[in-house]
Design a protein around this motif. Sequence first.
Motif, PDB file in Angstrom:
ATOM      1  N   THR A  44       0.843  -1.196   0.000  1.00 20.22           N
ATOM      2  CA  THR A  44       0.000   0.000   0.000  1.00 20.22           C
ATOM      3  C   THR A  44       0.875   1.242   0.000  1.00 20.22           C
ATOM      4  OG1 THR A  44      -1.802  -1.096   1.191  1.00 20.22           O
ATOM      5  CG2 THR A  44      -1.761   1.313   1.252  1.00 20.22           C
ATOM      6  N   GLN A  45       0.518   2.188  -0.835  1.00 25.76           N
ATOM      7  CA  GLN A  45       1.258   3.437  -0.926  1.00 25.76           C
ATOM      8  C   GLN A  45       0.271   4.600  -0.966  1.00 25.76           C
ATOM      9  OE1 GLN A  45       4.750   4.219  -1.059  1.00 25.76           O
ATOM     10  NE2 GLN A  45       3.792   6.205  -0.698  1.00 25.76           N
ATOM     11  N   ARG A  46       0.528   5.620  -0.176  1.00 27.29           N
ATOM     12  CA  ARG A  46      -0.256   6.845  -0.294  1.00 27.29           C
ATOM     13  C   ARG A  46       0.355   7.697  -1.391  1.00 27.29           C
ATOM     14  NH1 ARG A  46      -3.504  10.166   4.107  1.00 27.29           N
ATOM     15  NH2 ARG A  46      -4.727   8.312   3.685  1.00 27.29           N
ATOM     16  N   ASP A  51      -4.824   6.514  -0.997  1.00 29.20           N
ATOM     17  CA  ASP A  51      -4.204   5.217  -0.750  1.00 29.20           C
ATOM     18  C   ASP A  51      -4.427   4.292  -1.948  1.00 29.20           C
ATOM     19  OD1 ASP A  51      -3.220   5.838   1.760  1.00 29.20           O
ATOM     20  OD2 ASP A  51      -5.039   5.178   2.787  1.00 29.20           O
ATOM     21  N   THR A  53      -3.644   0.298  -3.092  1.00 33.01           N
ATOM     22  CA  THR A  53      -3.269  -1.008  -2.545  1.00 33.01           C
ATOM     23  C   THR A  53      -3.239  -2.056  -3.650  1.00 33.01           C
ATOM     24  OG1 THR A  53      -4.283  -0.469  -0.410  1.00 33.01           O
ATOM     25  CG2 THR A  53      -3.869  -2.790  -0.858  1.00 33.01           C
ATOM     26  N   ASN A 164       6.220  -2.679  -6.979  1.00 32.96           N
ATOM     27  CA  ASN A 164       6.428  -1.630  -5.993  1.00 32.96           C
ATOM     28  C   ASN A 164       6.063  -0.275  -6.579  1.00 32.96           C
ATOM     29  OD1 ASN A 164       8.669  -0.765  -7.551  1.00 32.96           O
ATOM     30  ND2 ASN A 164      10.017  -2.178  -6.466  1.00 32.96           N
ATOM     31  N   PHE A 165       6.175   0.758  -5.750  1.00 36.01           N
ATOM     32  CA  PHE A 165       5.884   2.124  -6.158  1.00 36.01           C
ATOM     33  C   PHE A 165       7.199   2.896  -6.212  1.00 36.01           C
ATOM     34  CE2 PHE A 165       2.041   0.515  -4.247  1.00 36.01           C
ATOM     35  CZ  PHE A 165       1.022   1.019  -5.052  1.00 36.01           C
ATOM     36  N   LEU A 168       8.066   8.806  -6.604  1.00 40.52           N
ATOM     37  CA  LEU A 168       6.964   9.523  -5.970  1.00 40.52           C
ATOM     38  C   LEU A 168       7.157  11.035  -6.014  1.00 40.52           C
ATOM     39  CD1 LEU A 168       6.606   6.588  -4.683  1.00 40.52           C
ATOM     40  CD2 LEU A 168       5.472   7.795  -2.826  1.00 40.52           C
ATOM     41  N   ALA A 173       2.910   8.747  -8.738  1.00 47.88           N
ATOM     42  CA  ALA A 173       3.833   7.649  -8.471  1.00 47.88           C
ATOM     43  C   ALA A 173       3.759   6.684  -9.637  1.00 47.88           C
ATOM     44  CB  ALA A 173       3.482   6.923  -7.175  1.00 47.88           C
TER      45      ALA A 173
END
Length: 299
Positions: A44-46, A51, A53, A164-165, A168, A173
């Motif tokens: 999960t990345q903001r 958010d 996920t 992955n992210f 950013l 992102a």
Amino acid sequence: MFSTSFPKSSRALGATLLVSGLLLSGAASAQIATPAASPKSTVTQRVGLTDVTITYSRPSVKGRLVFGDSTSKAIVPFAKRWRTGANQTTTIKFADDVVLEGKKIPAGEYGLYTIPGKTIWTVVLSKNTKQGADVDGFKAADEVARISAKSTKLANKVETFTINFSDLTPSTANVDMQWELTSAKFKITTDVDTKVMAQIDEKVVKGTAATANDYAAAAVYYYDNDKDLKQALSWIQKANEKDAKFWNVHTEAKIRMKMKDYKGATTAAEQSKKLAVEAKNADYAKMNDELIAQAKKAK
């Protein structure tokens, strides 16, 4: 006449044997837990204020050819729909509306399917999150969007499939899918400005109990995003009237500098430096010295 009842001791023994048998039967039917060949993962990345996920299973190379044309023995052939992982379909969930490579996507959870190619992957978002490996059951009506993801060659081998992210920014992102020597990325853009401006309107513009932090946050956002500098200056002054912190006074100096009010910028920077020195913050003292020098040079 013979009695068909058993003695109490025999009945008790029978009950014990029955319970023992049931317990043994339950133990025998329980599966032995072993590590999954392709373990499940959730990341999960903001992104901005939203958010995102992604849930997927992670297969490993194990000496196999991963990506290749239809004549090879690749486990993920080019031009074929892939569930983007192992086991169940990979899913991606957005807490708010987003934009993927220029295409608007409503908030929600989607199946993340891909069609790998040599240089470009096609990423397919589908309402169907349970299709798995069955490529024959897909319906065009379930598709939400198709976007392109550029494929590049990695310098180092990635043994286990990884999502992955990366890259950013305050509102964007990249989703980076990596396996073996291949990486494919697509960009997520979120609407930060609408949300922040709504908060500023509620707490600062229309609110009656704005704090020094509220005024300062609104001023910094306006400064960072090239909005109304006069309004930004008014808010940072209110923040400093309520509680003059060296970092907020420095923000006032930066706003005045951007407005080409070099005299005002110098005055504010000198005040910020004095407060920073008292607080034993050498970094801000140095930043103020640099700003003062810039203001004098710009006169």
